[in-house]
Scaffold this active site. Structure first.
Site, PDB file in Angstrom:
ATOM      1  N   TRP A 124      22.172 -16.246 -28.097  1.00 52.10           N
ATOM      2  CA  TRP A 124      23.146 -16.040 -27.114  1.00 52.10           C
ATOM      3  C   TRP A 124      22.504 -15.160 -25.910  1.00 52.10           C
ATOM      4  O   TRP A 124      23.143 -14.808 -24.929  1.00 52.10           O
ATOM      5  CB  TRP A 124      24.362 -15.256 -27.567  1.00 52.10           C
ATOM      6  CG  TRP A 124      23.956 -14.055 -28.551  1.00 52.10           C
ATOM      7  CD1 TRP A 124      23.780 -14.080 -29.929  1.00 52.10           C
ATOM      8  CD2 TRP A 124      23.629 -12.828 -28.292  1.00 52.10           C
ATOM      9  NE1 TRP A 124      23.404 -12.988 -30.645  1.00 52.10           N
ATOM     10  CE2 TRP A 124      23.065 -12.157 -29.244  1.00 52.10           C
ATOM     11  CE3 TRP A 124      23.473 -12.013 -27.080  1.00 52.10           C
ATOM     12  CZ2 TRP A 124      22.665 -10.816 -29.607  1.00 52.10           C
ATOM     13  CZ3 TRP A 124      22.826 -10.734 -27.347  1.00 52.10           C
ATOM     14  CH2 TRP A 124      22.269 -10.150 -28.379  1.00 52.10           C
TER      15      TRP A 124
ATOM     16  N   SER B 192      24.685 -21.488 -29.022  1.00 52.61           N
ATOM     17  CA  SER B 192      25.058 -20.381 -29.768  1.00 52.61           C
ATOM     18  C   SER B 192      26.684 -20.225 -29.959  1.00 52.61           C
ATOM     19  O   SER B 192      27.267 -20.648 -28.904  1.00 52.61           O
ATOM     20  CB  SER B 192      24.593 -18.802 -29.005  1.00 52.61           C
ATOM     21  OG  SER B 192      25.306 -17.923 -29.652  1.00 52.61           O
ATOM     22  N   GLU B 193      26.829 -19.789 -30.968  1.00 50.66           N
ATOM     23  CA  GLU B 193      28.492 -19.733 -31.092  1.00 50.66           C
ATOM     24  C   GLU B 193      29.085 -18.659 -30.331  1.00 50.66           C
ATOM     25  O   GLU B 193      30.281 -18.600 -30.110  1.00 50.66           O
ATOM     26  CB  GLU B 193      28.755 -19.557 -32.701  1.00 50.66           C
ATOM     27  CG  GLU B 193      28.109 -18.338 -33.326  1.00 50.66           C
ATOM     28  CD  GLU B 193      26.736 -18.819 -34.150  1.00 50.66           C
ATOM     29  OE1 GLU B 193      25.909 -19.450 -33.267  1.00 50.66           O
ATOM     30  OE2 GLU B 193      26.570 -18.714 -35.296  1.00 50.66           O
TER      31      GLU B 193
ATOM     32  N   GLU C 180      10.654 -18.927 -31.991  1.00 48.87           N
ATOM     33  CA  GLU C 180      10.561 -17.742 -31.218  1.00 48.87           C
ATOM     34  C   GLU C 180      11.477 -16.831 -31.838  1.00 48.87           C
ATOM     35  O   GLU C 180      12.593 -16.888 -31.640  1.00 48.87           O
ATOM     36  CB  GLU C 180      10.685 -17.808 -29.705  1.00 48.87           C
ATOM     37  CG  GLU C 180      10.131 -18.981 -28.825  1.00 48.87           C
ATOM     38  CD  GLU C 180       8.646 -18.277 -28.583  1.00 48.87           C
ATOM     39  OE1 GLU C 180       8.391 -16.964 -28.717  1.00 48.87           O
ATOM     40  OE2 GLU C 180       7.927 -19.087 -28.029  1.00 48.87           O
TER      41      GLU C 180
ATOM     42  N   GLY D  74      12.008 -12.366 -33.433  1.00 49.62           N
ATOM     43  CA  GLY D  74      12.234 -11.216 -32.871  1.00 49.62           C
ATOM     44  C   GLY D  74      11.025 -10.465 -32.561  1.00 49.62           C
ATOM     45  O   GLY D  74       9.979 -10.670 -32.307  1.00 49.62           O
TER      46      GLY D  74
ATOM     47  N   GLU E 157      13.630  -4.093 -35.243  1.00 50.11           N
ATOM     48  CA  GLU E 157      14.198  -4.604 -33.874  1.00 50.11           C
ATOM     49  C   GLU E 157      15.621  -4.078 -33.977  1.00 50.11           C
ATOM     50  O   GLU E 157      16.444  -4.419 -34.941  1.00 50.11           O
ATOM     51  CB  GLU E 157      14.125  -6.012 -33.776  1.00 50.11           C
ATOM     52  CG  GLU E 157      14.580  -6.572 -32.703  1.00 50.11           C
ATOM     53  CD  GLU E 157      14.825  -8.166 -32.469  1.00 50.11           C
ATOM     54  OE1 GLU E 157      15.295  -8.851 -33.277  1.00 50.11           O
ATOM     55  OE2 GLU E 157      14.265  -8.610 -31.525  1.00 50.11           O
TER      56      GLU E 157
ATOM     57  N   GLY F 152       6.856 -15.196 -34.341  1.00 49.70           N
ATOM     58  CA  GLY F 152       7.128 -16.851 -34.176  1.00 49.70           C
ATOM     59  C   GLY F 152       5.864 -17.479 -34.118  1.00 49.70           C
ATOM     60  O   GLY F 152       4.762 -17.005 -34.273  1.00 49.70           O
TER      61      GLY F 152
END
Ligand code: NAD
Length: 496
Positions: A162, A188-189, A260, A262, A397, A470
């Site tokens: 998001w 994204s929800e 990709e 954190g 993170e 990633g």
């Protein structure tokens, strides 16, 4: 097929995208819906499709059916359509940006307009790269023609978070489409609506089925997509945990997966650095105007002892000046956190710092005082000092407006501390000495290392992380060739 006209206002877009997916050029209602909140008011903004296997199957089937004709178009012709979509995106900039601000809580002026601009630029950039889908001839034997060609992979599943959904969507769909693949995006929800509108802008330039978007949760919609037999490639941006699950789903089918994930990116400020620039650089590098919700956020700031007190005082002073408020207000620098879940995670880390002996937690700026806003997801930019290097706020993170400031005095030691992380996404060094810059950039364990600046993702600048940040690169020609094509070797002998 005739395309449905694009919605012209955010309100019209919310009505148009209520509970739908974009499949085969159409808005198709899903069987179930999810609430999407406006984080600045905590009111329901709209309802996203809560897709499951049925909707995902339909989207993949549409992408598969469109694949052969799309792949057969000359690459430059595909590129021209994608580039035209980029120009069209700029014409819709204000509507898309407002919608993005309403669903993510990011400030319109400092974040959302810029995001749409970069998203459009990525379409134009990749649109120009069709001619680069070329192979090689290999000097194997003068009587045998040996060459390679680049072929599309098939149906690409592109899964988005998001925080910067439009830029991240274009990083995936633009190279995938130009390379001749068809795509199913999983929005994204938490922030589906700007994704749907931006995708419809692109779709209006493409044959039906070439680009499709499904909405829903990761557990239902995302998992159904990654497990689908007809998906030939997964490109995912999101958390480390979901990345592991997605990677396993790809492994089960032996298909390529780009990730990709954190970051916990270090910023090293050397004693010769220009303090004015480093303070401004720390604010942009930490992405404070995005409430720190950035994978590349410079969240570990290592400041040389000679500058430490001055830097911390000046950074605090500048952060105090940031205006936190309604994301749609032009005066606002900083909007909200995206969700209560994210806010709770951030608060948990700050509480851990407060509980740590000797640590200082410095909260900057002021919260908005506006009855039309809900206070729940507004959060003050926060600096934490005097933490030990193994504290979770230093190692994990946080994905919020929280940066730790750490003191250093020995150069070799600070490089080792900066590299002491399972992540390796980005790193920054501030120095006016080119020898230091060259040495530090060589030694820092990160995929994206910058000196005396803190740019975000730029077209043509290869971007991607090392370690648990990633796999793979984005934003560059290499990303299109390596991640969205397969290379075929052809060896031809004629009896001549
Ligand atoms: P998330 O992992 O919760 O979700 C990302 C997407 O994956 C969503 O669309 C979600 O529905 C989907 N998903 C979740 N579980 C899934 C599953 N099992 N199968 C398939 N899909 C699944 O991440 P988020 O909270 O949306 O985003 C924040 C995270 O994204 C942070 O960790 C951040 O570092 C990372 N991020 C990384 C980059 C980068 O370029 N490295 C950029 C932006 C964000």
């Amino acid at each position: 097929m005739e395309h449905t006209p694009l919605p012209l206002t955010p309100e019209a877009a919310l009505a148009a995208y209520e509970g739908v997916n974009l499949i085969n050029g159409q808005r198709v209602a899903a069987q179930a819906q999810l609430d999407v909140l406006n984080p600045a008011t905590m009111q329901v903004l709209g309802h996203a499709a809560a897709s499951g296997a049925m909707e995902t199957d339909a989207a993949v089937a549409a992408a598969k059916a469109a694949g052969a004709d799309w792949a057969a178009l000359p690459a430059r012709a595909r590129g021209k359509l994608v580039a035209a979509a980029g120009r069209a995106m700029l014409a819709e900039l204000e509507t898309v940006a407002r919608l993005l601000a309403m669903e993510t809580g990011k400030a319109l002026r400092t974040e959302c307009r810029g995001e749409v601009t970069v998203a459009a630029d990525l379409l134009e950039f990749y649109g120009g790269l069709g001619s680069e889908l070329k192979g090689e001839t290999i000097p194997f034997n003068p009587r045998i023609l040996t060459m390679t060609t680049r072929e599309p992979l098939g149906v690409v599943a592109a899964i988005l978070p998001w925080n910067v959904p439009l830029v991240l969507m274009m990083l995936k769909i633009a190279p995938a489409l130009v390379a001749g693949n068809t795509v199913v995006v999983k929005a994204s929800e938490e922030a589906p609506f700007a994704t749907l509108l931006a995708a419809e802008v692109v779709m209006s330039h493409l044959p039906d089925g070439v680009l499709n978007v499904v909405c829903g949760t990761g557990a239902d919609c995302g998992a159904a997509l990654t497990a689908h037999e007809d998906v030939a490639k997964i490109t995912f941006t999101g958390s480390e945990a979901a990345g592991e699950t997605v990677y396993s789903a790809g492994a089960k089918k032996i298909i390529p997966v780009s990730l990709e994930l954190g970051g916990k990116s270090p910023m090293i400020i050397c004693p010769d650095a220009n303090l004015d620039k480093t303070v401004a650089g720390a604010i942009s590098g930490m992405r404070f105007t995005r409430q720190g919700q950035s994978c590349t956020a410079a969240s570990r700031i290592y400041v040389h002892a000679d500058l430490y007190d001055d830097f911390t005082a000046r950074l605090t002073g500048e952060l105090d000046r940031l205006v936190i408020g309604d994301p749609l207000d032009e005066a606002t620098d900083v909007g909200t956190i995206v969700s209560t879940k994210q806010a709770a995670t951030i608060a948990r880390y700050v509480a851990m710092a407060e509980a740590c002996d000797g640590a200082q937690v410095i909260r900057c700026a002021t919260l908005p005082d506006d009855a039309a806003l809900s206070p729940e997801l507004f959060m003050l930019p926060t600096l934490i000092t005097d933490l030990p290097d193994d504290h979770p706020c230093v190692t994990e993170e946080i994905f919020g407006p929280v940066a730790v400031i750490l003191k250093w005095s020995d150069y070799d030691d600070v490089i080792a501390r900066a590299n002491d992380s399972r992540y390796g996404l980005a790193a920054t060094v501030w120095t006016t000495n080119i020898a230091t810059a060259l040495d530090a950039t060589a030694r820092l364990n990160a995929g994206y290392v910058q000196v005396n600046q803190n740019l975000t993702i730029q077209p043509n600048v290869s971007y991607g992380g090392f370690g648990r940040s990633g796999l793979g690169k984005e934003a560059s020609l290499e990303a299109m060739l390596e991640h969205f094509t397969r290379k075929k070797t052809i060896v031809m002998a004629f009896d001549i």
